[in-house]
Design an enzyme around this catalytic site. Structure first.
Site, PDB file in Angstrom:
ATOM      1  CB  SER A 143      -0.878  -0.018   1.262  1.00 48.78           C
ATOM      2  OG  SER A 143      -1.439   1.244   1.502  1.00 48.78           O
TER       3      SER A 143
ATOM      4  CD  GLU B 201      -2.281   5.333   4.386  1.00 53.23           C
ATOM      5  OE1 GLU B 201      -2.113   5.534   5.583  1.00 53.23           O
ATOM      6  OE2 GLU B 201      -2.547   6.238   3.588  1.00 53.23           O
TER       7      GLU B 201
ATOM      8  CE1 TYR C  71      -4.057  -1.697   5.689  1.00 53.56           C
ATOM      9  CE2 TYR C  71      -3.058   0.331   4.887  1.00 53.56           C
ATOM     10  CZ  TYR C  71      -3.648  -0.896   4.640  1.00 53.56           C
ATOM     11  OH  TYR C  71      -3.820  -1.311   3.333  1.00 53.56           O
TER      12      TYR C  71
END
Ligand code: NAP
Ligand code: F7E
Length: 319
Positions: A124, A126, A148
């Site tokens: 991801s 992120e 996360y």
């Protein structure tokens, strides 16, 4: 003989699009699902009789081994995770266990049961978090800003490590945000499209959001699952950024969504601090030139079109 693919997370947004994509390519599609007191198969209901569901949970090593033994897949797409960033602060240990360590459990199962299988890991943007370069590509250092993001960074590097340690055909797709009418209602794009439809139909009068200044590189999920498959068709495994190269703010998102139904967003949107995060990722924009060059991949849906598609789909839900 049709090729056999296993998708973990088949009940999620991406799992459902990937299953459709692989069925169209005449794969035999297997999906790993975790036990629940009520089946959550709404996203795959329309293809339910063309796929095979097998029980398994990323918490449970033995279930992953049994799953791989029974399916004998040639391609494995590991899409399962606790994927909602705010929940990762409320449930950091669970998020680390599923989204992070779950990847090692899958890779260990692959190594012992299906070492010839090709493996895709759903990494991801992120992981870039507080970005170290603009735009972000495969060589940009990671600085995750949530439990996360930290768990996904672990999942990314363990995938790279198993490729280098055991010669597994393992790829990590570093995907930027991708959305669709099947996006979960808690993510900002779908929250906006759903609530705009409700405002338009007179069912509510306000939309409460957090940080309107955050910027994301938003693409269409249907395009992104194709990139996953393309990675596993290459002669050598590698890691790829998948993104549109355009960044837009949450404010632009609400402007476009409300304007599409002929309304002024400022009359309805309220900022509510309960939706702001302990640490924010302010701005993401991806450089997918490696995917374009090596995979021949490019996005087909631009941001305004994506927002309108989602608003239209949510309006249709209420008719
Ligand atoms: P999603 O809609 O939240 O789907 C997550 C899937 O994981 C669901 O099928 C869920 O099953 C399953 N799952 C959760 N915990 C599990 C467990 N312990 N064992 C087995 N399955 C479990 O996510 P998505 O948007 O499709 O994203 C797919 C993957 O890509 C995720 O790993 C996500 O973190 C990653 N990703 C997403 C984006 C994006 O913008 N969408 C971008 C980059 C990376 P239930 O239905 O039972 O809950
Ligand atoms: O937030 C801001 C919020 O929850 C986007 C996951 O698929 O993509 C997703 O993670 C932005 C953030 O997605 C609200 O602060 C403002 O800056 O839609 P989101 P995300 O956190 O970017 C990545 C690539 C993944 O890998 C993840 O799995 O929007 N925002 N107001 C809001 N966000 C939400 N959810 N709700 C609000 O009210």
């Amino acid at each position: 003989m049709p090729r056999r693919a296993l998708i973990t997370g088949i009940t999620g947004q991406d799992g459902s699009y990937l299953a459709e994509f692989l069925l169209a390519k005449r794969y035999e599609v297997f999906g790993m699902v975790r036990r629940s007191s009520s089946e959550k198969v709404d996203r795959i209901q329309h293809i339910r009789d063309r796929i095979t569901l097998v029980q398994g949970d990323l918490h449970d090593q033995s279930s992953l081994i049994s799953c791989l033994k029974s399916v004998r897949p040639e391609e494995i797409y590991n899409l399962a995770s606790q994927s909602f960033v705010p929940t990762s602060w409320n449930q950091p240990i669970l998020t680390g266990d599923i989204t992070g360590l779950g990847v090692t459990r899958m890779l260990e199962a692959v190594r012992s049961v299906a070492p010839q299988a090709r493996f895709y890991q759903a990494s991801s943007s992120e992981m870039f978090g507080q970005v170290r370069a603009m735009p972000q590509n495969e060589t940009t250092p990671f600085y995750p800003r949530s439990p996360y993001g930290v768990a996904k960074t672990y999942g990314h590097f363990i995938t790279v490590n198993y490729r280098e340690s055991y010669r597994l055909f393992a790829c990590s797709g570093i995907l930027f945000n991708h959305e669709s009418p099947r996006r979960g209602l808690e993510f900002v794009t779908r929250k906006v499209s759903y609530e705009v439809a409700r405002v338009k139909l007179g069912l509510t009068k306000e939309l409460r959001l957090g940080n309107l200044e955050a910027k994301r590189d938003w693409g269409y999920a249907g395009d992104y699952v194709k990139a996953m498959w393309m990675m596993l068709q290459q002669p050598r495994p590698s890691d790829y950024v998948v993104a549109t190269g355009e960044s837009h703010s949450v404010k632009e998102l609400v402007q476009i969504a409300f304007a599409h139904v002929g309304l002024d967003w400022q009359r309805f949107v309220k900022v509510d601090r309960q939706f702001t995060r302990p640490a924010e990722v302010d701005m993401l924009v991806g450089d997918a030139s490696k995917a374009r060059r090596e995979l021949g991949w490019s996005p087909t849906v631009r941001f305004p079109e994506l927002v309108k598609m989602m608003v239209e789909a949510d309006l249709a839900l209420f008719h």
